[in-house]
Design a protein around this motif. Structure first.
Motif, PDB file in Angstrom:
ATOM      1  N   ILE A  16      93.317 -38.778 -17.485  1.00  0.00           N
ATOM      2  CA  ILE A  16      93.565 -37.887 -16.568  1.00  0.00           C
ATOM      3  C   ILE A  16      92.548 -36.751 -16.776  1.00  0.00           C
ATOM      4  O   ILE A  16      92.245 -36.120 -17.619  1.00  0.00           O
ATOM      5  CB  ILE A  16      94.923 -37.455 -16.730  1.00  0.00           C
ATOM      6  N   ILE A  17      91.875 -36.369 -15.508  1.00  0.00           N
ATOM      7  CA  ILE A  17      90.998 -35.170 -15.330  1.00  0.00           C
ATOM      8  C   ILE A  17      91.968 -33.897 -14.957  1.00  0.00           C
ATOM      9  O   ILE A  17      92.827 -33.883 -14.257  1.00  0.00           O
ATOM     10  CB  ILE A  17      89.956 -35.113 -14.296  1.00  0.00           C
ATOM     11  N   CYS A  18      91.820 -32.751 -16.172  1.00  0.00           N
ATOM     12  CA  CYS A  18      92.534 -31.754 -16.003  1.00  0.00           C
ATOM     13  C   CYS A  18      91.473 -30.165 -15.397  1.00  0.00           C
ATOM     14  O   CYS A  18      90.197 -30.480 -16.038  1.00  0.00           O
ATOM     15  CB  CYS A  18      93.335 -31.262 -17.131  1.00  0.00           C
ATOM     16  N   ASP A  19      92.032 -29.452 -14.599  1.00  0.00           N
ATOM     17  CA  ASP A  19      91.022 -28.544 -14.385  1.00  0.00           C
ATOM     18  C   ASP A  19      91.537 -27.229 -15.128  1.00  0.00           C
ATOM     19  O   ASP A  19      92.698 -26.933 -15.343  1.00  0.00           O
ATOM     20  CB  ASP A  19      91.396 -28.112 -13.001  1.00  0.00           C
ATOM     21  N   ILE A  20      90.666 -26.645 -15.888  1.00  0.00           N
ATOM     22  CA  ILE A  20      90.961 -25.446 -16.573  1.00  0.00           C
ATOM     23  C   ILE A  20      90.977 -24.386 -15.526  1.00  0.00           C
ATOM     24  O   ILE A  20      90.104 -23.752 -14.774  1.00  0.00           O
ATOM     25  CB  ILE A  20      89.754 -24.897 -17.499  1.00  0.00           C
ATOM     26  N   LEU A  21      92.071 -23.547 -15.486  1.00  0.00           N
ATOM     27  CA  LEU A  21      92.431 -22.417 -14.849  1.00  0.00           C
ATOM     28  C   LEU A  21      91.858 -20.907 -15.479  1.00  0.00           C
ATOM     29  O   LEU A  21      91.338 -20.155 -15.064  1.00  0.00           O
ATOM     30  CB  LEU A  21      94.039 -22.349 -14.448  1.00  0.00           C
TER      31      LEU A  21
END
Length: 73
Positions: A16-21
């Protein structure tokens, strides 16, 4: 963690690709924190957001749970 994204492997073994906020360091706890999303939705249709502690600069980043009320504040 590069380009404001990172990969995790879930319980089913899927990548899963996660976006860093955002990330930040706390002088109070002497830890670094990351807030991120995998763009999945909750039951109400809101994007799920997660927070973890981590050690910056490591080749293989390990996300660690936030365990105390002091850390959550």
């Amino acid at each position: 963690m590069e380009n404001n994204t990172f990969k995790v492997i879930n319980e089913e073994g899927r990548e899963i690709i996660c976006d860093i906020l955002f990330t930040f360091d706390s002088e109070e706890t002497n830890k670094s924190y990351i807030v991120y999303t995998d763009d999945s939705l909750d039951e109400a249709g809101n994007i799920k957001v997660y927070a973890s502690s981590y050690t910056p600069g490591k080749e293989q980043t390990e996300l660690l749970p936030i365990e105390t009320d002091k850390e959550w504040k």
